[in-house]
Write a protein that holds these residues in place. Structure first.
Motif, PDB file in Angstrom:
ATOM      1  N   ARG A  38       0.413  -1.223   0.183  1.00 41.08           N
ATOM      2  CA  ARG A  38       0.309   0.384   0.265  1.00 41.08           C
ATOM      3  C   ARG A  38       0.811   0.980   0.037  1.00 41.08           C
ATOM      4  N   LEU A  39       2.388   1.465  -0.742  1.00 36.31           N
ATOM      5  CA  LEU A  39       2.969   2.507  -0.371  1.00 36.31           C
ATOM      6  C   LEU A  39       2.464   3.838  -1.419  1.00 36.31           C
ATOM      7  N   PRO A  40       1.815   2.638  -2.407  1.00 36.79           N
ATOM      8  CA  PRO A  40       0.988   4.148  -3.545  1.00 36.79           C
ATOM      9  C   PRO A  40      -0.261   4.601  -2.504  1.00 36.79           C
ATOM     10  N   ASP A  51       0.153   8.732  -1.951  1.00 35.53           N
ATOM     11  CA  ASP A  51      -1.271  10.064  -2.303  1.00 35.53           C
ATOM     12  C   ASP A  51      -1.399  10.519  -0.628  1.00 35.53           C
ATOM     13  N   TRP A  52      -1.689   9.522   0.299  1.00 35.69           N
ATOM     14  CA  TRP A  52      -2.299  10.317   1.567  1.00 35.69           C
ATOM     15  C   TRP A  52      -1.276  11.868   1.874  1.00 35.69           C
ATOM     16  N   ALA A 105      14.019   5.463   0.822  1.00 31.53           N
ATOM     17  CA  ALA A 105      14.095   6.358   0.209  1.00 31.53           C
ATOM     18  C   ALA A 105      12.813   6.466  -0.709  1.00 31.53           C
ATOM     19  N   ALA A 106      12.042   6.044  -0.900  1.00 31.18           N
ATOM     20  CA  ALA A 106      10.220   6.807  -1.441  1.00 31.18           C
ATOM     21  C   ALA A 106      10.025   7.498  -0.043  1.00 31.18           C
ATOM     22  N   LEU A 107       9.950   7.777   0.726  1.00 29.86           N
ATOM     23  CA  LEU A 107       9.001   8.374   1.948  1.00 29.86           C
ATOM     24  C   LEU A 107       9.814   9.124   2.632  1.00 29.86           C
ATOM     25  N   LYS A 108      11.312   9.119   2.038  1.00 30.46           N
ATOM     26  CA  LYS A 108      12.184  10.666   1.626  1.00 30.46           C
ATOM     27  C   LYS A 108      12.363  11.618   1.352  1.00 30.46           C
ATOM     28  N   GLU A 109      12.392  10.924  -0.788  1.00 31.49           N
ATOM     29  CA  GLU A 109      11.480  11.565  -1.460  1.00 31.49           C
ATOM     30  C   GLU A 109      10.210  12.112  -1.787  1.00 31.49           C
ATOM     31  N   GLN A 139      -9.887   3.912  -1.623  1.00 27.57           N
ATOM     32  CA  GLN A 139      -9.782   3.996  -2.646  1.00 27.57           C
ATOM     33  C   GLN A 139      -9.330   2.788  -2.506  1.00 27.57           C
ATOM     34  N   GLU A 140      -8.491   1.968  -4.253  1.00 22.30           N
ATOM     35  CA  GLU A 140      -8.648   0.651  -4.997  1.00 22.30           C
ATOM     36  C   GLU A 140      -6.988   0.373  -3.287  1.00 22.30           C
ATOM     37  N   HIS A 141      -7.509  -0.836  -3.891  1.00 24.76           N
ATOM     38  CA  HIS A 141      -6.425  -1.773  -2.894  1.00 24.76           C
ATOM     39  C   HIS A 141      -6.292  -0.915  -1.563  1.00 24.76           C
ATOM     40  N   ALA A 142      -7.184  -0.669  -0.881  1.00 23.20           N
ATOM     41  CA  ALA A 142      -6.794   0.380   0.728  1.00 23.20           C
ATOM     42  C   ALA A 142      -6.883  -0.978   1.771  1.00 23.20           C
TER      43      ALA A 142
END
Length: 268
Positions: A14-16, A20-21, A45-49, A243-246
């Motif tokens: 559920r990273l996307p 998004d949130w 890395a994704a969270l830091k970005e 959301q989808e896949h929430a």
């Protein structure tokens, strides 16, 4: 400051939705539960970005907790386990200093099926939390306990009490343990500001519970006496659940005023 808690129910999956949130709601501090990932698989890395610095403790396939702080300064770790049982290796608690607050992120055991060893573990964990929370409450620092408590505090917090009467989340012992915690002086943010409103934070995946708004309130943000006067507002970002896949949970949040501003308002 906006502080939130969110049971992500699998951070890799559920990273996307999480990103998004974070982009839309821009919380300053976030407590996450149920990462369901080893430490090396955490998406640092994704969270830091996305603008967040994390502190986390993972576990394979189960549990896992994290604290995110907006900006480049990560949370300052205080402890990575709940005191009281050195043999407990489940990743359910992490505590850190963030922006002048002590933030305790927790994922309290579910306890089902009950009665049985899982329910006994839940109550024992709750007792350990009670003991440590008392120390935190008395520390003189502003403290927040945030996370998935797996407790339905009252019948107002469940869509149909009779459907959950045998569940570990609303057993008398579970509710009493939560009441004992609040009796230390903690403020249940959502219920304090919305004393008579049916507000849910969890809708399971079965029997169209989300579509029917058949939910539970089991995710809580508790504030100690030093922090409660700064509480301005609280709510649930329920749109995330749609959301989808929430995740089956939605983020719960509070808005906190500045300490100096509050002190200035209190002057005669």
């Amino acid at each position: 400051m906006k502080l939130a808690t969110f049971n992500i129910n699998g951070i890799k999956t559920r990273l996307p939705q999480l990103l998004d949130w974070l982009d839309k709601e821009e919380p300053d501090v976030v407590c996450l539960q149920e990462l369901k990932a080893l430490d090396g698989m955490f998406p640092q890395a994704a969270l830091k970005e996305a603008g967040y610095s994390p502190l986390w403790k993972g576990q394979r396939s189960w549990n896992g907790v994290a604290i995110l702080a907006k900006g480049e300064q990560p949370p300052l770790e205080i402890r990575r386990e709940l005191p009281g049982d050195a043999k407990d290796d489940q990743s359910r608690y992490i505590e850190a200093a963030v922006d002048g607050l002590i933030v305790a992120c927790l994922y309290l055991p579910n306890g089902n099926p009950q009665p049985g060893p899982k329910f006994d573990y839940k109550l024992a964990w709750f007792k350990r939390l009670h003991d440590h929370a008392q120390e935190l409450y008395n520390s003189g620092h502003p403290v927040v306990l945030a996370g998935d408590f797996n407790v339905i505090p009252t019948d107002l917090d469940v869509y149909k009490p009779v459907s959950w009467k045998r569940d570990a989340l609303m057993q008398p012992e579970t509710r009493q343990a939560y009441a004992n915690l609040l009796a230390q002086g903690w403020t249940d943010s959502l219920r304090h500001l919305h004393p008579e409103e049916r507000i849910y934070t969890f809708w399971d995946y079965f029997r169209q519970h989300w579509q029917r708004n058949a939910g539970l309130r089991i995710d809580h943000i508790l504030l100690n006496a030093e922090l409660a006067p700064r509480l301005k507002s609280a709510g649930v970002d329920s749109w995330v659940r749609g959301q989808e896949h929430a995740s089956d949970h939605a983020p719960v949040w509070v808005e906190l005023g500045q300490a100096k501003a509050f002190a200035k308002r209190k002057k005669p």
